[in-house]
Design an enzyme around this catalytic site. Structure first.
Site, PDB file in Angstrom:
ATOM      1  CE  LYS A   1      51.442 -36.313  44.297  1.00 44.82           C
ATOM      2  NZ  LYS A   1      50.860 -37.677  44.359  1.00 44.82           N
TER       3      LYS A   1
ATOM      4  CE  LYS B   1      47.647 -34.433  43.334  1.00 46.94           C
ATOM      5  NZ  LYS B   1      47.488 -35.982  43.891  1.00 46.94           N
TER       6      LYS B   1
HETATM    7 ZN   LIG Z   1      51.563 -42.051  46.347  1.00 42.14          ZN
END
Ligand SMILES: [Zn+2]
Length: 323
Positions: free
Chosen positions: A195, A248
């Site tokens: 992420k 992501k």
């Molecule tokens: Zn968070």
């Protein structure tokens, strides 16, 4: 052999030919639909930065999930906004918390649907960071204990998959241990493994009211220039027990999706995030892009790069387009 023996245009001549030789095909089953559930609203409330997306009270969230399921989308992922926030995000652990209620409501209306819950503290802490603060920074080891409790609480409410999005080290193992100790060994973990700290999350923060009140998340989310590090993060999460791993955002990180697909054998998810969604919506509103073609091209690219699962706010409209 080459031209004139080979002519690639032969297989592009008609729509039927192009369909026949398409290497990447979309299906509603590829998608997970994100739903915002909020204790602060009494009716579906539009999120200005994300045209078409709403904050839902619990009952309406269940209806929205049912609508998606009827369109052929197998799963939803839930993000919650509690009535009250505090320094340790205690509302995240309540048995009647917003997500716990939403999971139950969704499951009672649509028992067959797969419910994924976002596991993180930033929607529940008054400072907006993803864990508990010590000496001005998020304390890793104290936070992963809370995340394990939050995941157990979601699973007890009926969540099929818990999805830690915090980027603390060791959280997948802590959550796996927590679930197993509670007899929830059959509930799965989808980790936000790679992420990135991204400007593409901007519109989401309006939706979840989760912008950090001081500093930023660069100390725990990944730095956009790094690709090798993403593979290490993903390998670590699989080692710790992640059943599904996620990259992501998606669109600016297709290379990461592709590398992850080559390297690992577990299902790979990609999150087509709020900023990617809003760019398409605003471009369409301004009349500078064909919304349907732009959307389908983006999600096709994400799947072509290697994503098995695409988390997208566009999911219901895509399912409708695909018929
Ligand atoms: Zn968070």
């Amino acid at each position: 052999m080459a031209f004139p023996h080979d002519r690639y245009r032969r297989l592009r001549r008609t729509e039927a030919l192009r369909r026949l030789v398409a290497e990447t095909r979309l299906s509603p089953a590829d998608f997970v639909y994100p739903i915002f559930v909020s204790e602060l609203v009494s009716q579906p409330t539009p999120i200005t930065a994300m045209p078409g997306i709403h904050n839902y009270p619990v009952k309406a969230a269940a209806q929205e999930a049912a609508r998606a399921f009827k369109l052929g989308i197998p799963a939803v992922i839930l993000f919650g906004t509690p009535k009250q926030k505090d320094a340790t995000g205690s509302a995240a652990l309540k048995r009647d918390g917003v997500i716990q209620q939403a999971v139950q409501e969704i499951k009672s209306l649509t028992p067959e649907i797969c419910v994924v819950t976002d596991v993180c503290m930033c929607e529940y802490t008054d400072h907006g960071h993803c864990g508990v603060i010590k000496d001005g920074a998020v304390d890793n080891d104290a936070t992963i204990e809370l995340l394990a409790l939050q995941a157990v609480s979601h699973a007890k409410a009926g969540a099929d998959i818990v999805a830690p999005s915090d980027m603390m080290d060791g959280r997948v193992a802590a959550i796996r241990r927590g679930l197993d100790e509670e007899g929830l060994e059959e509930r799965a973990i989808m980790s936000y493994a790679a992420k990135y700290c991204s400007a593409f999350y901007g519109p989401f923060r309006e939706a979840a009211g989760s912008a950090p009140q001081f500093g930023n998340r660069r100390g725990y989310q990944m730095d956009p220039p790094n690709a090798r590090e993403a593979l290490k993060e993903i390998a670590a999460d699989i080692e710790e027990g992640a059943d599904i791993v996620m990259v992501k955002p998606a669109l600016a990180y297709l290379d990461i999706i592709s590398k992850a697909k080559d390297e690992f054998d577990v299902p790979l998810a990609a999150f087509n995030v709020s900023g990617e969604y809003s760019m398409v919506k605003l471009a369409a509103r301004e009349g500078i892009a064909d919304e349907k073609r732009l959307t389908l091209e983006i999600v096709t690219a994400i799947k072509r790069a290697g994503a098995d699962i695409i988390i997208s706010y566009h999911a219901p409209e895509i399912a409708e387009w695909l018929g």
